[in-house]
Scaffold this motif. Structure first.
Motif, PDB file in Angstrom:
ATOM      1  N   PHE A  63       0.831  -1.192   0.000  1.00 52.46           N
ATOM      2  CA  PHE A  63       0.000   0.000   0.000  1.00 52.46           C
ATOM      3  C   PHE A  63       0.871   1.250   0.000  1.00 52.46           C
ATOM      4  N   THR A  95      -3.874  -6.818   4.431  1.00 53.16           N
ATOM      5  CA  THR A  95      -4.636  -6.368   5.600  1.00 53.16           C
ATOM      6  C   THR A  95      -4.762  -7.439   6.674  1.00 53.16           C
ATOM      7  N   PRO A 145      -8.955  -0.867  -1.285  1.00 53.64           N
ATOM      8  CA  PRO A 145      -7.879  -0.026  -1.816  1.00 53.64           C
ATOM      9  C   PRO A 145      -6.957  -0.828  -2.725  1.00 53.64           C
ATOM     10  N   ALA A 178      -4.859  -6.843  -1.585  1.00 53.03           N
ATOM     11  CA  ALA A 178      -5.278  -5.947  -0.508  1.00 53.03           C
ATOM     12  C   ALA A 178      -5.751  -6.719   0.720  1.00 53.03           C
ATOM     13  N   ASP A 227      -0.155   4.112   1.286  1.00 48.12           N
ATOM     14  CA  ASP A 227      -0.378   4.637   2.639  1.00 48.12           C
ATOM     15  C   ASP A 227      -0.851   3.459   3.489  1.00 48.12           C
ATOM     16  N   CYS A 242     -10.406  -4.484  -7.945  1.00 45.65           N
ATOM     17  CA  CYS A 242     -10.521  -3.951  -6.583  1.00 45.65           C
ATOM     18  C   CYS A 242     -11.849  -4.317  -5.929  1.00 45.65           C
ATOM     19  N   GLN A 273      -8.998   1.068   5.669  1.00 47.26           N
ATOM     20  CA  GLN A 273     -10.072   1.079   4.677  1.00 47.26           C
ATOM     21  C   GLN A 273     -10.413  -0.335   4.220  1.00 47.26           C
ATOM     22  N   CYS A 274      -9.392  -1.136   3.973  1.00 50.51           N
ATOM     23  CA  CYS A 274      -9.615  -2.500   3.510  1.00 50.51           C
ATOM     24  C   CYS A 274     -10.264  -3.339   4.604  1.00 50.51           C
ATOM     25  N   GLN A 306      -4.851   2.786   4.234  1.00 47.88           N
ATOM     26  CA  GLN A 306      -5.434   1.817   3.314  1.00 47.88           C
ATOM     27  C   GLN A 306      -5.719   0.478   3.980  1.00 47.88           C
ATOM     28  N   THR A 307      -4.924   0.104   4.958  1.00 45.51           N
ATOM     29  CA  THR A 307      -5.226  -1.116   5.709  1.00 45.51           C
ATOM     30  C   THR A 307      -6.527  -0.957   6.483  1.00 45.51           C
TER      31      THR A 307
END
Length: 204
Positions: A15, A62, A43, A58, A17, A187, A24-25, A21-22
């Motif tokens: 990622f 995560t 993400p 992703a 960020d 995605c 968000q995922c 992003q973790t």
């Protein structure tokens, strides 16, 4: 304990960020699992190792860590090195000890019973299988009913072995044991946990 280090010239970035992003995922996967049949967007990692799509990558970035062995249906040093570097995950050749199983090619799906289905004492410790597809749509002929679903939920998937749905139905019969499925395409991701019933209809 021996640690191996890899330079950024041999391992792709994850990622851009990682913290944001973790998070968000994780929220997206939580939504997918708690609302089966809901198509979510995760993400996109900056660079993908050969064979993994954005959704699969992703989810693993995560959820996978050094305590979650990963089994790959198409082993490759690039993917293995990527997961070891970013997640610390050991790559296993046998399915039974795997926390995550990844079907890089969704057209080569085989039986689910060789993955750990949990135990009577700890059903939550079963494996999660990630199956890569060509496309996932909000409307389609795959219908889910059960916990987390109001009436029923439908979606469409292309580019996976049609046996996945009969296998998912068999998987439901051993609930609360069984494995959880996450299908990914680009995605996009959709979850078919062991708690739901699966039906393939002529239309939705």
């Amino acid at each position: 304990m021996t640690y191996q280090c890899y330079s950024t010239t041999t391992v792709q970035r994850g990622f851009d960020d990682p913290v944001l992003q973790t998070q968000q995922c994780f929220r997206a996967v939580l939504t997918a699992m708690s609302r089966p049949g809901t198509v979510v967007t995760v993400p996109e990692p900056e660079i993908l190792p050969g064979g993994l799509n954005s959704g699969t990558c992703a989810v693993l970035l995560t959820l996978a860590d050094m305590d979650t062995p990963v089994w790959l249906d198409r082993p490759g040093e690039e993917v293995a090195r990527y997961l070891r570097f970013h997640c610390g995950s050991p790559i296993v050749s046998e399915r039974e000890p795997a926390t995550f199983g990844v079907y890089v090619t969704g057209m080569r799906l085989t039986g689910l019973d060789s993955f750990f289905a949990g135990s009577a004492e700890n059903p939550d410790r079963s494996a999660t299988l990630i199956v890569q597809a060509e496309a996932i749509e909000e409307v389609g002929n795959i219908v889910l009913t059960g916990p987390g679903i109001r009436d029923r939920a439908g979606f469409g998937v292309s580019g996976v072995d049609e046996r996945v749905w009969s296998l998912a139905a068999e998987n439901r019969e051993v609930f609360p044991l069984g494995v959880d499925l996450i299908l990914t395409a680009g995605c996009r991701a959709v979850a078919v946990p062991r708690s739901v019933s699966v039906e393939v209809t002529s239309c939705m």
